[in-house]
Enzyme design. Structure first.
Site, mmCIF file in Angstrom:
data_model
loop_
_atom_site.group_PDB
_atom_site.id
_atom_site.type_symbol
_atom_site.label_atom_id
_atom_site.label_comp_id
_atom_site.label_asym_id
_atom_site.label_seq_id
_atom_site.Cartn_x
_atom_site.Cartn_y
_atom_site.Cartn_z
ATOM 1 C CD GLN A 33 51.050 42.415 40.495
ATOM 2 O OE1 GLN A 33 51.636 41.955 39.523
ATOM 3 N NE2 GLN A 33 50.412 41.648 41.352
ATOM 4 C CG HIS A 65 45.977 41.281 39.432
ATOM 5 N ND1 HIS A 65 46.185 41.360 40.786
ATOM 6 C CD2 HIS A 65 45.556 40.004 39.228
ATOM 7 C CE1 HIS A 65 45.906 40.194 41.361
ATOM 8 N NE2 HIS A 65 45.509 39.359 40.442
ATOM 9 C CG PHE A 103 49.003 35.951 36.322
ATOM 10 C CD1 PHE A 103 48.046 36.059 37.327
ATOM 11 C CD2 PHE A 103 49.641 37.125 35.899
ATOM 12 C CE1 PHE A 103 47.715 37.295 37.878
ATOM 13 C CE2 PHE A 103 49.324 38.356 36.444
ATOM 14 C CZ PHE A 103 48.361 38.448 37.424
ATOM 15 C CD GLU A 144 43.575 37.509 37.328
ATOM 16 O OE1 GLU A 144 42.673 38.350 37.286
ATOM 17 O OE2 GLU A 144 44.027 37.059 38.403
ATOM 18 C CE LYS A 154 39.043 34.954 42.570
ATOM 19 N NZ LYS A 154 40.088 35.285 43.552
ATOM 20 C CG HIS A 155 38.502 37.576 38.159
ATOM 21 N ND1 HIS A 155 37.863 37.974 39.302
ATOM 22 C CD2 HIS A 155 39.787 37.297 38.545
ATOM 23 C CE1 HIS A 155 38.699 37.950 40.332
ATOM 24 N NE2 HIS A 155 39.880 37.541 39.899
HETATM 25 P P1 AMP Z 1 42.872 37.111 41.996
HETATM 26 O O1 AMP Z 1 42.505 35.699 42.455
HETATM 27 O O2 AMP Z 1 42.470 37.433 40.605
HETATM 28 O O3 AMP Z 1 42.475 38.150 42.996
HETATM 29 O O4 AMP Z 1 44.461 37.159 41.959
HETATM 30 C C1 AMP Z 1 45.203 36.758 43.056
HETATM 31 C C2 AMP Z 1 46.117 35.651 42.633
HETATM 32 O O5 AMP Z 1 46.917 36.095 41.541
HETATM 33 C C3 AMP Z 1 47.047 35.249 43.736
HETATM 34 O O6 AMP Z 1 47.209 33.850 43.694
HETATM 35 C C4 AMP Z 1 48.330 35.946 43.360
HETATM 36 O O7 AMP Z 1 49.446 35.295 43.845
HETATM 37 C C5 AMP Z 1 48.261 35.877 41.857
HETATM 38 N N1 AMP Z 1 49.028 36.952 41.231
HETATM 39 C C6 AMP Z 1 48.898 38.273 41.427
HETATM 40 N N2 AMP Z 1 49.751 38.955 40.668
HETATM 41 C C7 AMP Z 1 50.466 38.047 39.982
HETATM 42 C C8 AMP Z 1 51.511 38.126 39.036
HETATM 43 N N3 AMP Z 1 52.004 39.298 38.626
HETATM 44 N N4 AMP Z 1 51.977 36.961 38.539
HETATM 45 C C9 AMP Z 1 51.472 35.774 38.922
HETATM 46 N N5 AMP Z 1 50.499 35.625 39.811
HETATM 47 C C10 AMP Z 1 49.997 36.753 40.336
#
Ligand code: AMP
Length: 222
Positions: free
Chosen positions: A30, A57, A107, A111, A114-115
């Protein structure tokens, strides 16, 4: 949401049911400038403003039909004590930008939970985070873009030129996604590469994300 596609595999005289868990990974980085200059804005991590570089990300198991598995193992939640020696690199390469300002744990946990849990039979928690850090080293997008004269300074560039610069610098065609800044400009947000199901090799993507990009996009500063 499909969680897994069962396939039949013959083993000797017995049929063995084997789970086909996913087809490839997306490795997603990102541009922090594009996360921060939207209407939602951002908060810098408690460790300070990140470098002006792409940040990780995540590494996302995906199916060839475009869907993806998620939240696969609630019994194996994020546990930072397993990866304590990786955290300082993660603070640098995988910065959190969500508000309120925090240390990144939320964060990274999101990740993994979820993944990462959907590929835990291939990459355990330590290997998942280590693999992300290794892939980041193989995929220096900022260097590839700068080599092609594409700078993060608010200039608009053609989407094709950005894609070609990544392909030349990294060797694989990227997926590119855009978001919209607070003034309504379409801008470079995230860059996707595809990775084999072992997490070890970059591969050409058979499927790209729906990028929502215009043919000319801004590369905002950070
Ligand atoms: P995902 O669910 O893996 O697709 O990621 C999306 C989620 O990650 C959303 O809630 C975003 O707000 C959060 N997100 C994306 N980039 C960041 C970041 N750099 N720091 C914190 N949260 C993030």
């Amino acid at each position: 949401m499909i969680n897994s596609i069962p396939i039949r595999e013959e083993a000797g005289s017995k049929d063995v049911e084997k789970e086909k868990d996913f087809d490839f990974f997306y490795f997603v980085q990102q541009w922090p400038g594009a996360y921060c200059d939207t209407e939602r804005s951002c908060c810098y991590p408690t460790t300070g403003k990140p470098e002006a570089d792409f940040g990780i990300h995540g590494l996302w198991p995906n199916f060839n039909n475009g869907s993806y598995p998620a939240d696969c193992d609630p019994n194996n939640p994020y546990n930072q004590s397993e990866i304590s020696d990786l955290v300082s690199d993660m603070e640098k390469e995988w910065p959190t930008l969500s508000c309120p300002s925090n240390n990144g744990t939320k964060f990274w946990a999101h990740e993994w939970n979820k993944h990462g849990t959907c590929s835990e039979h291939v990459l355990d928690q330590y290997a998942y985070f280590q693999t992300n850090l290794d892939l980041k080293k193989k995929a220096d997008f900022l260097n590839a873009l700068k080599t092609a004269g594409i700078e993060p300074n608010g200039t608009f560039y053609s989407l094709d030129k950005i894609r070609d610069a990544i392909k030349s610098g990294i060797g694989y065609t990227p997926g590119i996604t855009c978001n919209v800044d607070a003034s309504g400009n379409c801008q470079l947000h995230e860059i996707y590469l595809c990775v084999d199901t072992c997490g070890s090799r970059l591969i050409e993507c058979s499927l790209f994300p729906d990028g929502k990009c215009n043919s000319e996009i801004e590369f905002p500063s950070f």
